[in-house]
Structures are given as C-alpha cells and as structure tokens.
Design a protein around this motif. Structure first.
Motif, PDB file in Angstrom:
ATOM      1  N   UNK A  78       1.365  12.077   0.356  1.00 21.71           N
ATOM      2  CA  UNK A  78       2.055  13.124  -0.403  1.00 21.71           C
ATOM      3  C   UNK A  78       3.043  13.825   0.511  1.00 21.71           C
ATOM      4  N   UNK A 134       2.046  14.870 -10.341  1.00 20.21           N
ATOM      5  CA  UNK A 134       2.934  14.502  -9.228  1.00 20.21           C
ATOM      6  C   UNK A 134       2.128  14.091  -7.997  1.00 20.21           C
ATOM      7  N   UNK A 135       1.001  14.761  -7.777  1.00 16.46           N
ATOM      8  CA  UNK A 135       0.141  14.403  -6.654  1.00 16.46           C
ATOM      9  C   UNK A 135      -0.529  13.049  -6.924  1.00 16.46           C
ATOM     10  N   UNK A 157       0.911   5.511  -5.685  1.00 17.34           N
ATOM     11  CA  UNK A 157       2.000   4.625  -5.280  1.00 17.34           C
ATOM     12  C   UNK A 157       2.238   4.605  -3.773  1.00 17.34           C
ATOM     13  N   UNK A 158       2.000   5.743  -3.117  1.00 17.82           N
ATOM     14  CA  UNK A 158       2.395   5.842  -1.701  1.00 17.82           C
ATOM     15  C   UNK A 158       1.227   6.120  -0.771  1.00 17.82           C
ATOM     16  N   UNK A 217      10.186  10.902  -5.845  1.00 18.44           N
ATOM     17  CA  UNK A 217       9.245  11.275  -4.785  1.00 18.44           C
ATOM     18  C   UNK A 217       9.081  10.170  -3.750  1.00 18.44           C
ATOM     19  N   UNK A 271       0.506  10.583  -8.836  1.00 18.23           N
ATOM     20  CA  UNK A 271       1.444   9.451  -8.737  1.00 18.23           C
ATOM     21  C   UNK A 271       1.764   9.124  -7.281  1.00 18.23           C
ATOM     22  N   UNK A 272       1.928  10.151  -6.465  1.00 17.74           N
ATOM     23  CA  UNK A 272       2.207   9.883  -5.050  1.00 17.74           C
ATOM     24  C   UNK A 272       1.014   9.210  -4.379  1.00 17.74           C
ATOM     25  N   UNK A 303       0.808  -1.221   0.000  1.00 21.80           N
ATOM     26  CA  UNK A 303       0.000   0.000   0.000  1.00 21.80           C
ATOM     27  C   UNK A 303       0.840   1.270   0.000  1.00 21.80           C
ATOM     28  N   UNK A 304       2.002   1.223   0.647  1.00 19.25           N
ATOM     29  CA  UNK A 304       2.760   2.468   0.848  1.00 19.25           C
ATOM     30  C   UNK A 304       4.144   2.429   0.209  1.00 19.25           C
TER      31      UNK A 304
END
Lengths: 482, 482
Positions: free
Chosen positions: B139, B128-129, B135-136, A395, B131-132, A135-136
C-alpha cells in the motif's frame, strides 16, 4: 417504448458509472476512499491531475519545448534489434543453437520487447522478474526504484524442447514462418505453473478466457527467460506496417511536432463520436491548462484479439476515415498500432497498456470504464468490476509519473442529436449503442442515429459486418428447400 | 533398507533445496537470477545480508543501545484500544449502532489490527486498501512510501447485514460470545468477489484450502471497511493470554533486555533440534558479525490453523519444555504468541508474517523452505514451489528494511547422531522426520533417534498423539467381536 442502446460493450446500469472516483490519492488509513459525483464538463480532468508535481504552468512558463516529455521506464529505451553489420554473423550463430519455435503471439511479444515497449525488460522474463510481476505487478530496479510490470511477458517451452536445450546457454528463436528471427541468451528455464499464472493475472478461472485458451492452456510446462537479440525488425507485410511505429519513432515524431503534452488513447474497437468527444475534450482541457501543443496518440491495439472483436485491418480503415472526415484533427493526432497481444485481464492489463505508452513518450493516459475488460465468458455480467480498472491504475506502483485521466461515459443524446457525456439527471434522453447493436444496424441496412459515427467510418463497418453475414450464410449447411 | 524420514512436512527431494539462492538482489534485466551452492556453515547468512545499509559494525561501534531497532510500518505503532476513561461511553454508543456479528477468525483479526501488527492499517480494509493489497501486496502511503500488505484483512457481511446497516456510518462489532467488542467507523461497504480474492491471494482454486473453506466460502457477499475502535484488549482466557504479548510489549521487552538485534522465527509446529540448530546458529553468526546481544523471538502462530496441525496449547507446552531442557537459552529467547489466523497462502502469506514482525520490533527474519505452505489438498505435491516463498519475500515491496535470513534444511545426521544442516554429498547419512512419522513413533511407543528432539518436548507430543489415538478409537463404530 424506450430503446436501450449501448456505446461500450457490456455497459451495466450501475449508477456508480456516472461518478468519477478520485484515484491516485495516496493511502491514508484514517480517511475513506471517496467517490464524488461530477456534474459539469470541466470535470473530465479530475483531481487526480492536481496531485501531480508537474503542472501546466510549469510548462507554459518555459518557452523551451522538452525533447522528451516523460522518461522511459528504467531511464533509457530498450532497443534489441542487432546492428545491420552484425546481422549475418549473428544469424549464422543463431542457426547453430538449439531452436525454440514461436507462435504468432510469441512473435508479437518478441516485437514488443525488441522495440522497448516493455522497457526496462530486455528479454522474456526470468523467474525473479516473473515472480515480481505476478505478485507485485512491478519490478524493483538496482537503484531501488520501481517500474510497473503487470503482465508476465514469458515464453513457454514443452518438455521436448527443454530436453533438447539441455545445458546450452543460448537458443535460437524460430518464427511461425520457419525463419530464425532472434537469439535468447543466458537462458533460465523454470516451471510454468499455468494455474498460478492464470489466477494471479486474471483473478478468475472462468472458462473461455481468450488469451488463456489461445496461448496458455496449449503451451508447454516450462518458461524460458533470457536476453533477447532480434536479428531484424519484425514486419507483418499486411499493408499496415507503416502504422507500426516503434516507441523511438513515436518519440521522434512528438519532438518533430514540438508536442508539449502527449495524451494516449488505447482502443481495440471502432472510433465513434463519443470517443472523439472525449479525445477532443481532453485536448481542450489541456489547452485551457496552458499547454500549447497537446498531441493525441490514437493507439489501437494490433496484436491478438478475441474472435468477435473487429479485426485490425477494418479498424485501421475505419480510424483513417474518422480522420479524413475531420472528426479528429490530423494535425494534432498520430494514429499508430500498439503491437501488444490482448489479455483481456482488466485491472491487471490496463497497467501494461499505460506503462507501454510511457515508453512511447505519452505523459497523459485516458482511462474509461472497464478498461481491458470483457463480458464474463459464461455469466451475464462484466468479468471485472467496471470501476476497478481506473482505481487500480491510479494506485499502481511505477505509474506515478504518468498523468491518469479517467473519463465519464458518453452516450447518444437524443435531445442534442449528438454524442455527449451522460447526464444521469435526464437518463432517458441517452442511447447506448453496443457492438451487437451496430451489427444489427448494418445487417438491416438501418443507419445509427445521426452523429453517432462519421459516415465514412460507418461505411467501413457496414461493409465488414455484411461480409460477416455472408460468411455466416456460406457456413450454413446446404438444406434442400421444401 | 534406508529409512526415509522427513523433518519438514512435504519436503521434496528436489536438489535445489540444498542451495541457497541469493534473493534481495535488485532487478537487473541483463543478469540472471543465480542460485549458488553453499558448502559451509557460514553461509547461513547469505549475501542478502550484505546488501543492507545497516551493518553490524555500525552497531558495534556505537555503545548506545537503540530503543527501537526498526521503525513500525508507517512510522508509528497503531493502537486502537480505547482509553479506559472512554470505555463506558463508547460501549453505550456502540450498543446503539447497527450490529455486525464476528466469527472467531474475525475476532482474531480485530485483535491483530487493534495491537498494531498490521500498522499502518487502522481498521478492516476499505476498497482502495483491499485492491492495493490484492494487486500489489503493498500500500502506498501519503508521503509516497510503500508498506507491505500482502493479505487482504477484511470483514465480510451478508446481504441482510448490509440492508440493516443502510446509511449508518458506524457499526458495532459483536464478538462470538455476544458482547459488543468494537466500533467500526466511517464504514465503506463494497463487493466481496470471493473468486477474485481467493485466486489472487492463493494463486489456485484447489478445493480444500483451509482458510477459504473456513472463512471465505461461508462468508457474506460484501466487505465492510472502516476505522476500528476496540472497547477493551482482546483476551482468550485459555491460560495462554500471558504469552500474547502485543507489538508494544515486545518492543518494550527487547529494550529492557538491551537487544541490539532481534531475529524472529515464525512457526506453527513443534520445535525440534533442527529448528534449534538454526536458531542457535543464527545467534552465533550475529555475534560473529559484532552484535553484542541478539535476542530470539520464538513466535508461534496462535490463530486459526488447519485440523491436522498440532493445537496451540500443546505447542506452547512443548516450546516451554524446549526452553526448560536448555535447547534454547531463556536468557536470550522470548517466546510469545503471534495472534494471526493462518491462511496457508505460501509466498503471499510469508510477507504478512515478516511484516507483522517488523511491527513487533524484529529486524531479522528467518525464512525456510516453503514458508506458510502446505501439501496440495488433492495432489501429491507441495501446493507452492518450496523456493518461491523466500524468493518472493526477498523481493517484496515494503520489506527492504528487514534483514531476511534464508536457511538451509536441517536433518538428522546418523553419523554425528544429531540434527545438522543437510550435506548433499553424503545424503544417505541424513534422515528426514515428518509430522506423520512423529505420530507413528508416538503410536508405536518407539522413540525418535537420539538428538532429534529434547526428551521433555517429545513427551508432550507423545501425550498429545496418544490422546488423538484414543479419540480415534472412541470414534470407531462399536463392532461386535467375532
């Protein structure tokens, strides 16, 4: 007629390729993520670099060479090989435990974990690590700090093995050759939801993903996590073990050479002069910035790769010719094998590639177009947006301490008769040479343009591609001639 | 014959349900993620709570009531409604721009973003927001801090709209009723890879995902990000706008009531006495811990929901009866609508639900079994592992400042003739009552067991379920009787 040739497999004609984005910029909701054109060679080290706290001058002003340029994730390098004095006892103990059989890829992961490439991971992931990874792409440590962990590093077992393990807390891991090679302690068994693992890791369910077909689809429906103890160092006895330096050995070698910067270059293809250009160019930039002794870690991936990639032994022979031919300087280059299996998971996997190199002591990481990507298995396009890899990497949580060096595409400049950074203002002067094109050259006996690859390296490839050709001939069914 | 009834849709008989895991534990590679059985009511507030820096005593020792119990993400609450004095000019300006048409769901997101539920997000995500987020699930801010952002909050446009926008930097957003309602400034248009968005958000490509079918599959192939300016507050004129309190209004109300703790309960279903039990139980625990005035934010989701969920107007009527009937105390409860559309994305979405409540001023968040989950659209199982939601929530980046309160399943205790926390040692005494079962009761005119739901609330549901029944009858083709 202008010949279109490619350097990097599946390169597209997307003009954005030739612009460097400025990743690693912190989030600012009110400003736009900008892409800026770059028109001069100095731009190889983009603004990314400037954002880092560490500056070249802070190094050059000090005469002291740091023993370690970058801390391993979690603060110390994981080493899970049992002491020689304990080996006999632990082997006996392991043999009394329920057994789990490993595939070659599982063994590769045991190797990776045991040497600390995945520090702070101390074994195959338990569910809390797995979920954070999925997830992260990162894991939170006890002290609140975050380490990057983008690929699930897991071991699958089937129903029968789960049944056999029952309530045992520890299991013995059996290598593909039938030897007990490790113990997994304080195990936790949890569900292996293959669809969720695949979709969250690859962002697609396209058929034909090499790692999924090889290692996930045929695997069991459970994952077993635990702490690993490896009975002795993993060896392959393929004549390449001397290239398999552990993160500890690499760190020692960087210290021995008194490196004040280490820049890693991950690859799974033969080295051509375009690669060499950017590696040498990176070195020049680091020297200009005040570093006195930047060392290149040329770090080909040595684990599972897809069938149409050039095999490891051929690549290692080719790489050694590149050093012999003087294209790269052996004094400032270390060639070693990165033992990880390849996922071809693009933006997710490039984080793993970078993170593992932190653990090996590299503080600069070179990233190009479409890292860890591949062509879409069924459609005529790249599987991933070729710019997403470097953006996501820039990022990614836990990689802030690593200096990311995005690079532009190099191609054969027919004017200068050498590999050069692509200049879109005279696009027609550049040739892109793909793997397919190299194979065609080798088959027809034609040489690639002068300056594409050093002759020694090219010879290795010709030999390999021709062997493929004769294999293909051998595979033809015997048909009586008319 | 023992009747098996369910409280929560799709509840399984997995015995792990009745154990509280101990999430929010920081990562420790050498220790196992443990699940511990919990045998007494005090365990409603598990060890999670103990890990937080904020303790009840640190509050109770101070006589000062804090104006704000928890900071909004990014430090200040985003408010994107243009000042009244600028409205006329900005409306004129917006009308001169290229237009983008919004669906009802897009409008819901404009509402969400404009009031700061998604702080620090100031508009639809740029790449960019995005994708973060993908993936993550988080932000990174300029100062290096991390905010949670698990759902991509994006606006799709089609090829034709992209063409029309061309090189314009700002666009006007047109609501479903044809009015220009907002401006999106400094736009960035990037590819909408629907498969990647869906797989990384839902972890599945199962057919029949409600939000995907409603809002992604029919959407355009581009995403448009930018900074939002909303010309006037979004209203629905459905008689429920007075329930739509903004995060700012909620924070003011908590201050007005001198709350020293706010615990949020997200739901999209009618409130039964099992819910009431745990909300009241949570309040008791907070009082025991030393808080003087804990306030409950009963916060039903008001945006898009799937066809077989009970509609918002019926739920709001039911909730108000629950307060009228005294099941919850109006003095210490605020009922308001959370305007977000529903993704049914389980562990990914529960983070959004929690994060948005931080922005609304809640510092405690109650999480149950399978939050934001649903039954698998085509298989007879939950779409998500019912324990993953609370585990992922407890480990999610950017949510460290929020106190997560996992709760156990409540069921109808036939011995005590009331809703009670399930006790596995006398499992046969408990009845689980599902939505389907409630519908059957309503159809047959049978009442659910005494103490399942307050009579006023149940009446609202009977009326609704019977209206469905008559609609179904109306939909039957006219067949001549034999």
């Amino acid at each position: 007629m202008s010949l279109t040739i490619r350097i990097i497999n599946n390169i597209s004609t997307n003009p954005n390729l030739f612009f460097q984005s400025t990743p690693k910029r912190p989030y600012s909701p009110s400003t736009k993520f900008q892409s800026k054109p770059i028109h001069h060679r100095n731009s190889l080290l983009p603004s990314v670099y400037k954002f880092r706290k560490m500056s070249a001058s802070s190094f050059s002003s000090s005469t002291q060479i740091k023993g370690s340029l970058i801390d391993p994730d979690g603060g110390s390098l994981v080493d899970l090989i049992v002491a020689e004095s304990e080996r006999a006892n632990k082997t006996l103990e392991a043999e009394s435990m329920p057994k789990v059989n490993l595939t070659r890829i599982d063994l590769g992961w045991v190797h990776v974990i045991s040497e600390g490439w995945a520090s702070p991971l101390k074994g195959f992931m338990r569910e809390d690590e797995y979920l954070q990874s999925l997830h992260f792409n990162s894991i939170r440590m006890k002290d609140g700090s975050v380490v990057n962990m983008s690929l699930p590093i897991v071991l699958a077992v089937d129903d029968e093995a789960k049944e056999r393990i029952g309530n045992f807390k520890d299991v013995g891991l059996v290598g593909p050759d039938g030897d007990v090679i490790a113990i997994l302690r304080s195990i936790e068994i949890y569900k292996h939801n293959k669809e969720e693992r695949t979709t969250r890791t690859w962002g697609t369910t396209a058929p034909g993903l090499p790692y999924v077909e090889e290692a996930i689809t045929p695997a069991g429906n459970w994952l077993i996590g635990g702490d690993l103890e490896v009975l002795k160092p993993i060896k392959y006895n393929d004549g390449l073990d001397h290239y398999r330096l552990s993160p500890r050995q690499l760190r020692n070698e960087f210290d021995r050479r008194r490196a004040d910067a280490v820049f890693a270059f991950q690859l799974r293809n033969p080295v051509h002069n375009g690669h060499a250009l950017l590696m040498n160019d990176t070195r020049s930039r680091l020297l200009e910035m005040g570093f006195k002794n930047p060392i290149l870690l040329l770090h080909p991936l040595g684990g599972f790769t897809k069938a149409d990639d050039v095999p490891l032994d051929v690549r290692m022979e080719q790489h050694s010719k590149v050093l012999e031919d003087g294209v790269l300087d052996p004094e400032t280059t270390i060639v070693a094998i990165f033992p990880s299996p390849m996922h071809y998971a693009g933006p997710t996997e490039v984080q793993w590639h970078a993170k593992a190199r932190i653990n090996a002591g590299a503080n600069f990481y070179i990233v190009g177009r479409d890292p860890a990507g591949m062509g879409h298995p069924t459609e005529k396009r790249d599987l991933y947006d070729p710019d997403h890899g470097k953006k996501v990497l820039s990022m990614a949580p836990g990689l802030e301490k690593l200096n990311i060096l995005p690079f532009r595409v190099a191609a054969y400049d027919t004017g200068a008769r050498k590999m050069a950074f692509f200049d879109p203002s005279r696009a027609k002067d550049f040739l892109f040479i793909s793997g397919t094109k190299m194979r065609t050259y080798a088959r027809t006996g034609e040489n690639p343009p002068d300056g594409f690859m050093c002759p020694g390296g090219w010879e290795v490839l010709v030999k390999y591609y021709r062997s493929l050709q004769s294999e293909e001939v051998m595979k033809q069914p015997a048909v009586p001639s008319a």
